[in-house]
Scaffold this motif. Structure first.
Motif, PDB file in Angstrom:
ATOM      1  N   THR A   1      -7.381   3.900  -0.771  1.00  0.00           N
ATOM      2  CA  THR A   1      -7.242   2.552  -1.300  1.00  0.00           C
ATOM      3  C   THR A   1      -6.163   2.487  -2.367  1.00  0.00           C
ATOM      4  O   THR A   1      -6.247   3.189  -3.377  1.00  0.00           O
ATOM      5  CB  THR A   1      -8.586   2.066  -1.886  1.00  0.00           C
ATOM      6  N   VAL A   2      -5.174   1.626  -2.120  1.00  0.00           N
ATOM      7  CA  VAL A   2      -4.030   1.496  -3.011  1.00  0.00           C
ATOM      8  C   VAL A   2      -3.915   0.032  -3.432  1.00  0.00           C
ATOM      9  O   VAL A   2      -4.121  -0.873  -2.622  1.00  0.00           O
ATOM     10  CB  VAL A   2      -2.727   1.925  -2.292  1.00  0.00           C
ATOM     11  N   VAL A   3      -3.597  -0.199  -4.693  1.00  0.00           N
ATOM     12  CA  VAL A   3      -3.294  -1.545  -5.167  1.00  0.00           C
ATOM     13  C   VAL A   3      -1.892  -1.553  -5.751  1.00  0.00           C
ATOM     14  O   VAL A   3      -1.366  -0.521  -6.162  1.00  0.00           O
ATOM     15  CB  VAL A   3      -4.309  -2.064  -6.212  1.00  0.00           C
ATOM     16  N   SER A   4      -1.305  -2.736  -5.755  1.00  0.00           N
ATOM     17  CA  SER A   4       0.040  -2.953  -6.274  1.00  0.00           C
ATOM     18  C   SER A   4       0.030  -4.238  -7.099  1.00  0.00           C
ATOM     19  O   SER A   4      -0.998  -4.919  -7.173  1.00  0.00           O
ATOM     20  CB  SER A   4       1.024  -3.044  -5.103  1.00  0.00           C
TER      21      SER A   4
ATOM     22  N   THR B   1       0.809  -1.213   0.000  1.00  0.00           N
ATOM     23  CA  THR B   1       0.000   0.000   0.000  1.00  0.00           C
ATOM     24  C   THR B   1       0.846   1.269   0.000  1.00  0.00           C
ATOM     25  O   THR B   1       0.314   2.364   0.072  1.00  0.00           O
ATOM     26  CB  THR B   1      -0.941   0.012   1.216  1.00  0.00           C
ATOM     27  N   GLY B   2       2.162   1.103  -0.075  1.00  0.00           N
ATOM     28  CA  GLY B   2       3.056   2.259  -0.109  1.00  0.00           C
ATOM     29  C   GLY B   2       3.474   2.707   1.280  1.00  0.00           C
ATOM     30  O   GLY B   2       2.886   2.300   2.284  1.00  0.00           O
ATOM     31  N   PRO B   3       4.481   3.554   1.335  1.00  0.00           N
ATOM     32  CA  PRO B   3       5.014   3.993   2.623  1.00  0.00           C
ATOM     33  C   PRO B   3       4.010   4.817   3.425  1.00  0.00           C
ATOM     34  O   PRO B   3       3.292   5.649   2.877  1.00  0.00           O
ATOM     35  CB  PRO B   3       6.239   4.831   2.243  1.00  0.00           C
ATOM     36  N   GLY B   4       3.941   4.530   4.712  1.00  0.00           N
ATOM     37  CA  GLY B   4       3.120   5.318   5.628  1.00  0.00           C
ATOM     38  C   GLY B   4       1.641   4.974   5.654  1.00  0.00           C
ATOM     39  O   GLY B   4       0.892   5.551   6.434  1.00  0.00           O
ATOM     40  N   HIS B   5       1.186   4.055   4.816  1.00  0.00           N
ATOM     41  CA  HIS B   5      -0.244   3.704   4.800  1.00  0.00           C
ATOM     42  C   HIS B   5      -0.570   2.891   6.051  1.00  0.00           C
ATOM     43  O   HIS B   5       0.174   1.995   6.419  1.00  0.00           O
ATOM     44  CB  HIS B   5      -0.583   2.913   3.540  1.00  0.00           C
ATOM     45  N   PRO B   6      -1.679   3.185   6.728  1.00  0.00           N
ATOM     46  CA  PRO B   6      -2.000   2.450   7.969  1.00  0.00           C
ATOM     47  C   PRO B   6      -2.317   0.971   7.740  1.00  0.00           C
ATOM     48  O   PRO B   6      -2.111   0.157   8.627  1.00  0.00           O
ATOM     49  CB  PRO B   6      -3.213   3.188   8.534  1.00  0.00           C
ATOM     50  N   GLU B   7      -2.814   0.598   6.567  1.00  0.00           N
ATOM     51  CA  GLU B   7      -3.113  -0.807   6.281  1.00  0.00           C
ATOM     52  C   GLU B   7      -1.880  -1.387   5.591  1.00  0.00           C
ATOM     53  O   GLU B   7      -1.712  -1.294   4.385  1.00  0.00           O
ATOM     54  CB  GLU B   7      -4.363  -0.908   5.380  1.00  0.00           C
ATOM     55  N   ARG B   8      -1.003  -1.961   6.401  1.00  0.00           N
ATOM     56  CA  ARG B   8       0.279  -2.440   5.877  1.00  0.00           C
ATOM     57  C   ARG B   8       0.607  -3.833   6.420  1.00  0.00           C
ATOM     58  O   ARG B   8      -0.042  -4.317   7.344  1.00  0.00           O
ATOM     59  CB  ARG B   8       1.393  -1.451   6.207  1.00  0.00           C
TER      60      ARG B   8
ATOM     61  N   ASP C   1     -12.984  -6.779 -13.147  1.00  0.00           N
ATOM     62  CA  ASP C   1     -12.022  -6.496 -14.213  1.00  0.00           C
ATOM     63  C   ASP C   1     -11.228  -5.224 -13.939  1.00  0.00           C
ATOM     64  O   ASP C   1     -10.017  -5.167 -14.197  1.00  0.00           O
ATOM     65  CB  ASP C   1     -12.729  -6.374 -15.562  1.00  0.00           C
ATOM     66  N   ALA C   2     -11.884  -4.208 -13.408  1.00  0.00           N
ATOM     67  CA  ALA C   2     -11.206  -2.936 -13.129  1.00  0.00           C
ATOM     68  C   ALA C   2     -10.125  -3.100 -12.061  1.00  0.00           C
ATOM     69  O   ALA C   2      -9.029  -2.545 -12.198  1.00  0.00           O
ATOM     70  CB  ALA C   2     -12.222  -1.878 -12.698  1.00  0.00           C
ATOM     71  N   ILE C   3     -10.412  -3.869 -11.020  1.00  0.00           N
ATOM     72  CA  ILE C   3      -9.423  -4.078  -9.958  1.00  0.00           C
ATOM     73  C   ILE C   3      -8.261  -4.910 -10.482  1.00  0.00           C
ATOM     74  O   ILE C   3      -7.096  -4.618 -10.207  1.00  0.00           O
ATOM     75  CB  ILE C   3     -10.070  -4.749  -8.729  1.00  0.00           C
ATOM     76  N   GLN C   4      -8.565  -5.929 -11.263  1.00  0.00           N
ATOM     77  CA  GLN C   4      -7.510  -6.763 -11.837  1.00  0.00           C
ATOM     78  C   GLN C   4      -6.596  -5.917 -12.728  1.00  0.00           C
ATOM     79  O   GLN C   4      -5.372  -6.030 -12.658  1.00  0.00           O
ATOM     80  CB  GLN C   4      -8.130  -7.908 -12.630  1.00  0.00           C
ATOM     81  N   THR C   5      -7.171  -5.054 -13.532  1.00  0.00           N
ATOM     82  CA  THR C   5      -6.391  -4.187 -14.419  1.00  0.00           C
ATOM     83  C   THR C   5      -5.565  -3.183 -13.620  1.00  0.00           C
ATOM     84  O   THR C   5      -4.371  -3.007 -13.884  1.00  0.00           O
ATOM     85  CB  THR C   5      -7.321  -3.443 -15.397  1.00  0.00           C
ATOM     86  N   ALA C   6      -6.174  -2.533 -12.634  1.00  0.00           N
ATOM     87  CA  ALA C   6      -5.465  -1.520 -11.836  1.00  0.00           C
ATOM     88  C   ALA C   6      -4.275  -2.128 -11.112  1.00  0.00           C
ATOM     89  O   ALA C   6      -3.185  -1.529 -11.077  1.00  0.00           O
ATOM     90  CB  ALA C   6      -6.418  -0.874 -10.844  1.00  0.00           C
ATOM     91  N   ALA C   7      -4.443  -3.312 -10.552  1.00  0.00           N
ATOM     92  CA  ALA C   7      -3.337  -3.955  -9.835  1.00  0.00           C
ATOM     93  C   ALA C   7      -2.191  -4.270 -10.795  1.00  0.00           C
ATOM     94  O   ALA C   7      -1.022  -4.168 -10.422  1.00  0.00           O
ATOM     95  CB  ALA C   7      -3.828  -5.218  -9.143  1.00  0.00           C
ATOM     96  N   GLY C   8      -2.514  -4.607 -12.024  1.00  0.00           N
ATOM     97  CA  GLY C   8      -1.487  -4.910 -13.009  1.00  0.00           C
ATOM     98  C   GLY C   8      -0.683  -3.703 -13.453  1.00  0.00           C
ATOM     99  O   GLY C   8       0.367  -3.847 -14.074  1.00  0.00           O
ATOM    100  N   GLU C   9      -1.164  -2.524 -13.125  1.00  0.00           N
ATOM    101  CA  GLU C   9      -0.484  -1.289 -13.530  1.00  0.00           C
ATOM    102  C   GLU C   9       0.536  -0.807 -12.510  1.00  0.00           C
ATOM    103  O   GLU C   9       1.134   0.240 -12.683  1.00  0.00           O
ATOM    104  CB  GLU C   9      -1.526  -0.201 -13.798  1.00  0.00           C
ATOM    105  N   GLY C  10       0.730  -1.538 -11.421  1.00  0.00           N
ATOM    106  CA  GLY C  10       1.688  -1.136 -10.402  1.00  0.00           C
ATOM    107  C   GLY C  10       1.003  -0.419  -9.263  1.00  0.00           C
ATOM    108  O   GLY C  10      -0.215  -0.496  -9.105  1.00  0.00           O
TER     109      GLY C  10
END
Length: 128
Positions: free
Chosen positions: A79-82, A16-23, A62-71
């Motif tokens: 909300t962050v995806v990786s 979720t990136g640096p400093g995110h509370p959900e880590r 499909d949108a979540i699958q695509t977004a996660a594939g983008e880094g």
């Protein structure tokens, strides 16, 4: 009381990136806290697309699958995806279902899924 516990190392890869509370440290703290408890391990599993689409639209899937594939991508302010988030989400949903299945089969009387991403606020068509 027979309490089931389920987790998977894949959940630590949801970044979720640096400093995110959900880590990932949240799951490490949970694992440390329950290490000496008499919990019954429940095998994690992936949810199927059909299982996910019982609660979410195919367009959202499909949108979540695509977004996660983008880094590392922000879906909204919180909300962050990786790259591993989609796989972790499929495992998280399936692992929660596995606990429910173990309960219904009488193998456990209660359970806890130490999962990431949590997905507890998501709607049928919107990440939160």
């Amino acid at each position: 009381m027979r309490t089931g516990f389920a987790t998977d190392p894949l959940f630590l890869e949801h970044d979720t990136g640096p400093g995110h509370p959900e880590r990932a440290d949240r799951l490490r703290a949970i694992a440390d806290a329950v290490a000496d408890l008499p919990l019954l391990g429940v095998e994690p599993r992936d949810a199927s697309r059909d299982e996910i689409e019982a609660a979410h639209t195919h367009r959202h899937f499909d949108a979540i699958q695509t977004a996660a594939g983008e880094g590392l991508t922000r879906l909204d302010a919180d909300t962050v995806v990786s790259p591993r988030s989609f796989d972790a989400a499929m495992r998280a949903a399936g692992t929660t279902l596995a606990l429910g299945e173990a309960f219904l089969a009488g193998k456990i009387e209660s359970g806890f899924a130490a999962i990431r991403p949590p997905g507890h606020q998501e709607t049928s068509h919107q990440a939160m």
